[in-house]
Design a protein around this motif. Structure first.
Motif, PDB file in Angstrom:
ATOM      1  N   LYS A 232       0.815  -1.228   0.000  1.00 34.10           N
ATOM      2  CA  LYS A 232       0.000   0.000   0.000  1.00 34.10           C
ATOM      3  C   LYS A 232       0.845   1.273   0.000  1.00 34.10           C
ATOM      4  CE  LYS A 232      -0.964   0.307   4.995  1.00 34.10           C
ATOM      5  NZ  LYS A 232      -0.283  -0.926   5.421  1.00 34.10           N
ATOM      6  N   GLN A 233       1.984   1.258   0.738  1.00 34.06           N
ATOM      7  CA  GLN A 233       2.798   2.469   0.783  1.00 34.06           C
ATOM      8  C   GLN A 233       3.389   2.782  -0.583  1.00 34.06           C
ATOM      9  OE1 GLN A 233       2.795   4.119   3.924  1.00 34.06           O
ATOM     10  NE2 GLN A 233       3.262   5.720   2.446  1.00 34.06           N
ATOM     11  N   GLN A 234       3.833   1.745  -1.274  1.00 34.45           N
ATOM     12  CA  GLN A 234       4.352   1.935  -2.622  1.00 34.45           C
ATOM     13  C   GLN A 234       3.254   2.437  -3.554  1.00 34.45           C
ATOM     14  OE1 GLN A 234       5.653  -1.685  -4.477  1.00 34.45           O
ATOM     15  NE2 GLN A 234       6.395  -0.687  -6.330  1.00 34.45           N
ATOM     16  N   THR A 235       2.050   1.879  -3.414  1.00 34.62           N
ATOM     17  CA  THR A 235       0.918   2.307  -4.244  1.00 34.62           C
ATOM     18  C   THR A 235       0.606   3.779  -4.020  1.00 34.62           C
ATOM     19  OG1 THR A 235      -0.027   0.079  -4.116  1.00 34.62           O
ATOM     20  CG2 THR A 235      -1.496   1.852  -4.830  1.00 34.62           C
ATOM     21  N   ILE A 236       0.534   4.179  -2.747  1.00 35.83           N
ATOM     22  CA  ILE A 236       0.233   5.577  -2.419  1.00 35.83           C
ATOM     23  C   ILE A 236       1.284   6.501  -3.016  1.00 35.83           C
ATOM     24  CG2 ILE A 236       0.009   7.255  -0.546  1.00 35.83           C
ATOM     25  CD1 ILE A 236      -2.357   5.365  -0.800  1.00 35.83           C
ATOM     26  N   GLN A 237       2.547   6.142  -2.912  1.00 36.68           N
ATOM     27  CA  GLN A 237       3.625   6.980  -3.452  1.00 36.68           C
ATOM     28  C   GLN A 237       3.504   7.135  -4.961  1.00 36.68           C
ATOM     29  OE1 GLN A 237       7.139   4.985  -2.043  1.00 36.68           O
ATOM     30  NE2 GLN A 237       6.965   5.811   0.035  1.00 36.68           N
ATOM     31  N   LEU A 238       3.211   6.030  -5.649  1.00 34.44           N
ATOM     32  CA  LEU A 238       3.088   6.080  -7.108  1.00 34.44           C
ATOM     33  C   LEU A 238       1.882   6.910  -7.538  1.00 34.44           C
ATOM     34  CD1 LEU A 238       3.879   2.334  -7.899  1.00 34.44           C
ATOM     35  CD2 LEU A 238       5.297   4.300  -8.550  1.00 34.44           C
ATOM     36  N   VAL A 239       0.754   6.702  -6.847  1.00 34.90           N
ATOM     37  CA  VAL A 239      -0.473   7.430  -7.196  1.00 34.90           C
ATOM     38  C   VAL A 239      -0.321   8.917  -6.888  1.00 34.90           C
ATOM     39  CG1 VAL A 239      -2.904   7.705  -6.570  1.00 34.90           C
ATOM     40  CG2 VAL A 239      -1.977   5.426  -6.957  1.00 34.90           C
ATOM     41  N   THR A 240       0.331   9.225  -5.775  1.00 30.79           N
ATOM     42  CA  THR A 240       0.553  10.633  -5.400  1.00 30.79           C
ATOM     43  C   THR A 240       1.457  11.326  -6.411  1.00 30.79           C
ATOM     44  OG1 THR A 240       0.284  10.113  -3.054  1.00 30.79           O
ATOM     45  CG2 THR A 240       1.409  12.171  -3.596  1.00 30.79           C
ATOM     46  N   LYS A 241       2.530  10.638  -6.805  1.00 30.59           N
ATOM     47  CA  LYS A 241       3.453  11.201  -7.793  1.00 30.59           C
ATOM     48  C   LYS A 241       2.737  11.471  -9.108  1.00 30.59           C
ATOM     49  CE  LYS A 241       7.882  10.313 -10.086  1.00 30.59           C
ATOM     50  NZ  LYS A 241       9.006   9.343 -10.258  1.00 30.59           N
ATOM     51  N   ALA A 242       1.787  10.600  -9.446  1.00 25.65           N
ATOM     52  CA  ALA A 242       1.027  10.761 -10.689  1.00 25.65           C
ATOM     53  C   ALA A 242      -0.093  11.785 -10.555  1.00 25.65           C
ATOM     54  CB  ALA A 242       0.441   9.420 -11.116  1.00 25.65           C
ATOM     55  N   ARG A 243      -0.312  12.287  -9.324  1.00 26.72           N
ATOM     56  CA  ARG A 243      -1.394  13.234  -9.028  1.00 26.72           C
ATOM     57  C   ARG A 243      -2.738  12.680  -9.526  1.00 26.72           C
ATOM     58  NH1 ARG A 243      -0.003  17.785  -6.995  1.00 26.72           N
ATOM     59  NH2 ARG A 243      -1.905  18.842  -7.641  1.00 26.72           N
ATOM     60  N   LEU A 244      -2.973  11.431  -9.153  1.00 31.57           N
ATOM     61  CA  LEU A 244      -4.149  10.711  -9.627  1.00 31.57           C
ATOM     62  C   LEU A 244      -5.124  10.495  -8.472  1.00 31.57           C
ATOM     63  CD1 LEU A 244      -5.124   9.232 -12.262  1.00 31.57           C
ATOM     64  CD2 LEU A 244      -4.107   7.160 -11.297  1.00 31.57           C
ATOM     65  N   THR A 305      -4.655  15.176   1.606  1.00 27.18           N
ATOM     66  CA  THR A 305      -4.322  14.632   0.286  1.00 27.18           C
ATOM     67  C   THR A 305      -5.101  15.352  -0.804  1.00 27.18           C
ATOM     68  OG1 THR A 305      -3.832  12.474   1.248  1.00 27.18           O
ATOM     69  CG2 THR A 305      -4.279  12.539  -1.116  1.00 27.18           C
ATOM     70  N   ALA A 306      -6.381  15.642  -0.537  1.00 24.72           N
ATOM     71  CA  ALA A 306      -7.194  16.375  -1.515  1.00 24.72           C
ATOM     72  C   ALA A 306      -6.580  17.749  -1.803  1.00 24.72           C
ATOM     73  CB  ALA A 306      -8.618  16.528  -0.992  1.00 24.72           C
ATOM     74  N   LYS A 307      -6.115  18.408  -0.752  1.00 25.28           N
ATOM     75  CA  LYS A 307      -5.487  19.727  -0.926  1.00 25.28           C
ATOM     76  C   LYS A 307      -4.215  19.613  -1.750  1.00 25.28           C
ATOM     77  CE  LYS A 307      -3.752  23.699   1.694  1.00 25.28           C
ATOM     78  NZ  LYS A 307      -3.488  24.258   3.062  1.00 25.28           N
ATOM     79  N   ASP A 308      -3.406  18.586  -1.471  1.00 26.69           N
ATOM     80  CA  ASP A 308      -2.167  18.379  -2.228  1.00 26.69           C
ATOM     81  C   ASP A 308      -2.452  18.116  -3.704  1.00 26.69           C
ATOM     82  OD1 ASP A 308      -0.767  18.700   0.119  1.00 26.69           O
ATOM     83  OD2 ASP A 308      -0.476  16.551   0.474  1.00 26.69           O
ATOM     84  N   LEU A 309      -3.603  17.493  -3.975  1.00 30.86           N
ATOM     85  CA  LEU A 309      -3.986  17.202  -5.365  1.00 30.86           C
ATOM     86  C   LEU A 309      -4.683  18.388  -6.032  1.00 30.86           C
ATOM     87  CD1 LEU A 309      -5.420  13.572  -4.964  1.00 30.86           C
ATOM     88  CD2 LEU A 309      -3.316  14.214  -6.147  1.00 30.86           C
ATOM     89  N   GLY A 310      -4.956  19.429  -5.247  1.00 34.41           N
ATOM     90  CA  GLY A 310      -5.707  20.559  -5.780  1.00 34.41           C
ATOM     91  C   GLY A 310      -7.151  20.209  -6.041  1.00 34.41           C
ATOM     92  N   LEU A 311      -7.672  19.282  -5.261  1.00 29.81           N
ATOM     93  CA  LEU A 311      -9.028  18.771  -5.469  1.00 29.81           C
ATOM     94  C   LEU A 311      -9.938  19.238  -4.345  1.00 29.81           C
ATOM     95  CD1 LEU A 311     -10.637  16.804  -7.342  1.00 29.81           C
ATOM     96  CD2 LEU A 311     -10.043  14.992  -5.726  1.00 29.81           C
ATOM     97  N   GLU A 312     -11.057  19.827  -4.703  1.00 30.36           N
ATOM     98  CA  GLU A 312     -12.033  20.254  -3.696  1.00 30.36           C
ATOM     99  C   GLU A 312     -13.078  19.153  -3.513  1.00 30.36           C
ATOM    100  OE1 GLU A 312     -15.184  23.893  -2.763  1.00 30.36           O
ATOM    101  OE2 GLU A 312     -13.753  24.056  -4.417  1.00 30.36           O
ATOM    102  N   ILE A 313     -13.174  18.676  -2.274  1.00 27.11           N
ATOM    103  CA  ILE A 313     -14.145  17.624  -1.974  1.00 27.11           C
ATOM    104  C   ILE A 313     -15.526  18.256  -1.831  1.00 27.11           C
ATOM    105  CG2 ILE A 313     -14.780  15.768  -0.399  1.00 27.11           C
ATOM    106  CD1 ILE A 313     -12.133  15.282  -1.733  1.00 27.11           C
ATOM    107  N   PRO A 314     -16.520  17.802  -2.579  1.00 24.05           N
ATOM    108  CA  PRO A 314     -17.867  18.382  -2.471  1.00 24.05           C
ATOM    109  C   PRO A 314     -18.391  18.307  -1.043  1.00 24.05           C
ATOM    110  CG  PRO A 314     -17.716  16.909  -4.364  1.00 24.05           C
ATOM    111  CD  PRO A 314     -16.462  16.724  -3.585  1.00 24.05           C
ATOM    112  N   ALA A 315     -19.095  19.349  -0.628  1.00 27.29           N
ATOM    113  CA  ALA A 315     -19.629  19.399   0.735  1.00 27.29           C
ATOM    114  C   ALA A 315     -20.591  18.246   0.995  1.00 27.29           C
ATOM    115  CB  ALA A 315     -20.328  20.733   0.960  1.00 27.29           C
ATOM    116  N   THR A 316     -21.327  17.853  -0.033  1.00 21.59           N
ATOM    117  CA  THR A 316     -22.277  16.745   0.154  1.00 21.59           C
ATOM    118  C   THR A 316     -21.547  15.433   0.452  1.00 21.59           C
ATOM    119  OG1 THR A 316     -22.288  16.463  -2.259  1.00 21.59           O
ATOM    120  CG2 THR A 316     -24.088  17.757  -1.286  1.00 21.59           C
ATOM    121  N   LEU A 317     -20.384  15.248  -0.167  1.00 21.05           N
ATOM    122  CA  LEU A 317     -19.616  14.038   0.083  1.00 21.05           C
ATOM    123  C   LEU A 317     -19.002  14.082   1.485  1.00 21.05           C
ATOM    124  CD1 LEU A 317     -17.351  12.258  -2.497  1.00 21.05           C
ATOM    125  CD2 LEU A 317     -16.666  12.421  -0.108  1.00 21.05           C
TER     126      LEU A 317
END
Length: 326
Positions: A232-244, A305-317
């Motif tokens: 999982k740690q390797q997965t998180i690092q790869l996904v984070t690097k890809a900004r996915l 993580t959402a902030k690092d991705l520049g992603l705004e989480i909808p208030a409803t979610l």
């Protein structure tokens, strides 16, 4: 920030009620615990042992626990299972995933086995049916028919529109094969475009993530199995690097820095597994104890993580989240 926390577990036609704390059993019981993943004694096994303690089974007093872990190396499981069988346990507890209970059952067809989280116990050949397992094993299944559809919907809530979603999993595991069929059916119903990628080992993850990026997918749904969960740690690092933006089934990923997870509470499932242990030690047959499936789930969101991705989480979610990590 804890929002709300609840989980209910349904049974194929029946429900095992939580047993109240009982007086300490007079007999000393010997239990085996077979784990595939490293560190299960410090994670999933802890709530199980806590519940056993509440039920009157105390390590070093009236319970002996022999713990064996393959440390992520599946090829070691048969040898470790044979070692546990030689200790003549009253019961073997099989940790997360399908491979540990399969090894335990292959080592002995008579010693009861309680599995703590198997995605597809019927497809894996562990049981005959959910309501009547029929052999020497029973326990908890983490799979539900509509969970993958809900994960797809959560990704669409995060990134509106019918954007391409990548699905990544290990096709060699029964859970992934079942979940992949379900996610394809759900995507067809929703009109959601999908692209599927495979990773059978941790070493294949970098290539798989590169392929996801090249496909133009805007988000990722991970179908985790013990092999991928162990990485999982390797997965998180790869996904984070890809900004996915990615959604996972286990909260462990979000606690490790993943964006969002939606799935059963594994800690509560482990506590429920302890109640199966209690029932079997008191004379119940695993062949007749229905396998439980989850009916309610927890949604965990990592705002950092959402902030690092520049992603705004909808208030409803966010309002629906059981826990928000800030």
């Amino acid at each position: 920030m804890r929002r709300r926390h609840f989980i209910g577990l349904g049974v194929g036609g029946a429900m095992l009620l939580s047993a109240p704390a009982r007086a300490q059993p007079a007999k000393t019981y010997r239990l085996g615990y077979l784990a595939l993943l490293p560190g299960e004694d410090k994670s999933l096994a802890k709530p199980l042992l806590q519940r056993l303690d509440e039920l009157g089974y105390h390590r070093g007093v009236n319970m002996i626990l022999d713990y064996r872990s393959a440390e992520g190396r599946a090829e070691r499981l048969p040898q470790l299972a044979a070692e546990l069988v030689r200790t003549a346990p009253d019961l073997v507890i099989a940790g997360f995933g399908t491979l540990a209970p399969k090894a335990a059952m292959a080592a002995s067809s008579k010693i009861p086995v309680v599995f703590t989280s198997v995605g597809d116990p019927i497809g894996a050949g562990l049981i005959s049916s959910l309501s009547q397992p029929g052999g020497n094993a029973t326990g908890l299944s983490g799979q539900a028919s509509d969970i993958t559809a809900k994960r797809l919907q959560l990704l669409e809530d995060l990134i509106p529109g019918k954007n391409l979603i990548a699905v990544l999993g290990n096709p060699d595991t029964p859970y992934t094969a079942l979940a992949l069929r379900q996610v394809k059916t759900a995507a067809a119903t929703m009109g959601q475009p999908l692209v599927v990628f495979e990773a059978r080992t941790a070493e294949q993850l970098p290539t798989a993530i590169e392929a996801v990026i090249s496909s133009g997918a805007t988000s990722l749904l991970l179908l985790e199995d013990p092999v991928l969960l162990g990485a999982k740690q390797q997965t998180i690092q790869l996904v984070t690097k890809a900004r996915l933006p990615a959604i996972y089934g286990a909260r462990d990923y979000v606690e490790a820095g993943g964006l969002i997870s939606y799935g059963p509470d594994q800690r509560q499932m482990s506590r429920r597994a302890a109640e199966y242990v209690d029932k079997i030690l008191k004379g119940a047959s695993p062949a007749n104890l229905p396998v439980e499936q989850p009916t309610t789930f927890e949604l965990i969101v990592n705002l950092k993580t959402a902030k690092d991705l520049g992603l705004e989480i909808p208030a409803t979610l966010l309002a629906r989240a059981d826990e928000v990590i800030e």
